[in-house]
Design an enzyme around this catalytic site. Structure first.
Site, PDB file in Angstrom:
ATOM      1  N   CYS A 189       0.874  -1.166   0.000  1.00 57.14           N
ATOM      2  CA  CYS A 189       0.000   0.000   0.000  1.00 57.14           C
ATOM      3  C   CYS A 189       0.914   1.219   0.000  1.00 57.14           C
ATOM      4  O   CYS A 189       1.524   1.545   1.024  1.00 57.14           O
ATOM      5  CB  CYS A 189      -0.903  -0.001   1.231  1.00 57.14           C
ATOM      6  N   GLU A 209      -3.587   1.292  -6.273  1.00 61.75           N
ATOM      7  CA  GLU A 209      -2.590   0.292  -6.641  1.00 61.75           C
ATOM      8  C   GLU A 209      -2.458   0.297  -8.155  1.00 61.75           C
ATOM      9  O   GLU A 209      -3.423   0.604  -8.865  1.00 61.75           O
ATOM     10  CB  GLU A 209      -2.993  -1.092  -6.124  1.00 61.75           C
TER      11      GLU A 209
END
Length: 326
Positions: free
Chosen positions: A2, A113
């Site tokens: 992340c 992402e």
């Protein structure tokens, strides 16, 4: 992993959201002045963290995203933004102290992402909870004192987001995802508790099994200096996108198309056409009859003229039939 997320709520809104999801944070927010709402939160930014304080009270505190352990005497070049679940289970000198004494939660709207394609191209995607609630990332924090490069007598609080293997829904995008704790659940209470690290706490580090919305977003989210609410919108919905262009074109055609009408159909939008011919006064009836008969005669004349060109050579007939078949 992340490495980028969104947290767009102002401090007061964030407090309200947390409390409405059964996370009773106090009014106190340490280092609140460092927090800046953003749709593009990058590593080394100041981010909102929920942690346990004295008396088991929950407080908000702004911390630097990039972990520095308490024993550091200088600011390390490597400041991990993530802590892998398997690393925590095996043990690591960087995180071992924080596993028991520095468990916390990072609040976010959602996270980004990038999907890797053949040839090295990366496509950004945004992930959020389908129910629209806050995302609560399991995280670890620590406090470093007397670190070279920081003003004397100053402490710095830093944190890292815990990651795990991806859920089935997320696996097409990446092989890691943040540990997402369910709002208001026992998981949140246990993770924020003063309990020492144990197998029960370790079991909280698992892929999120709730409903997520995952979709492609604009490439403009790439540079860390950018910040726009457009970053969290599906790329197809943005003005100027190809799909949006075709949607607008179709809508425009439907709007401007002239529907076929029967001659006796009442047009509610046109006062001239609101009265049918049989209801008109005699002078108007006569004019309508004359106009219709004249148009009919003209149409018959045109049909007769066109019929003189109806005969074609055999070859021409075959080509016409061919296109009709197509």
């Amino acid at each position: 992993m992340c490495g980028r997320f969104a947290c767009s709520l102002c401090p007061n809104e964030l407090r309200i959201q947390l409390r409405s999801n059964h996370i009773p944070v106090n009014d106190e927010w340490k280092e609140e002045e460092y927090f800046r709402p953003s749709y593009n939160v990058a590593p080394r930014s100041w981010i909102p963290v929920v942690r346990r304080a004295e008396g088991d009270n929950l407080i908000l505190q702004t911390m630097k995203w990039g972990f520095i352990p308490s024993w550091a005497k200088t600011i390390p070049e490597n400041q991990p933004i993530n802590a892998r679940d398997e690393t925590l289970n095996v043990g690591s000198p960087v995180f071992d102290g924080a596993k028991s004494n520095g468990r916390c939660i990072v609040a976010a709207d959602g996270f980004y992402e990038w999907k890797k394609l053949a040839g090295g191209k990366k496509i950004p995607h945004y992930t959020k909870r389908r129910d629209g609630k806050l995302m609560l990332f399991a995280a670890l924090f620590d406090r470093a004192d007397d670190v070279d490069g920081i003003e004397e007598s100053q402490s710095i609080y830093t944190c890292a987001i815990v990651t795990t293997s991806p859920s089935k829904a997320f696996s097409f995008l990446h092989d890691r995802m943040p540990v997402i704790l369910e709002n208001g659940s026992f998981e949140v209470g246990k993770w924020l508790s003063a309990e020492p690290w144990s197998k029960d706490i370790s079991k909280l580090m698992r892929p999120y099994d709730g409903d997520l919305d995952i979709y492609q977003v604009t490439d403009a989210v790439g540079p860390i200096t950018g910040n726009s609410p457009d970053f969290v919108l599906p790329v197809d919905s943005l003005k100027g996108s190809i799909s949006n262009f075709f949607k607008k074109s179709t809508s425009s055609l439907q709007t401007h198309a002239s529907p076929k009408r029967h001659i006796d159909e009442v047009d509610k939008d046109n006062p001239v056409m609101r009265v049918k011919e049989q209801d008109m006064p005699p002078p108007f009836k006569k004019a309508m009859t004359y106009a219709r008969d004249g148009a009919h005669k003209l149409s018959m004349k045109k049909d007769n003229t066109d019929s003189s060109h109806a005969v074609r050579k055999d070859g021409e007939k075959k080509i016409t039939l061919y296109f009709k078949k197509q």
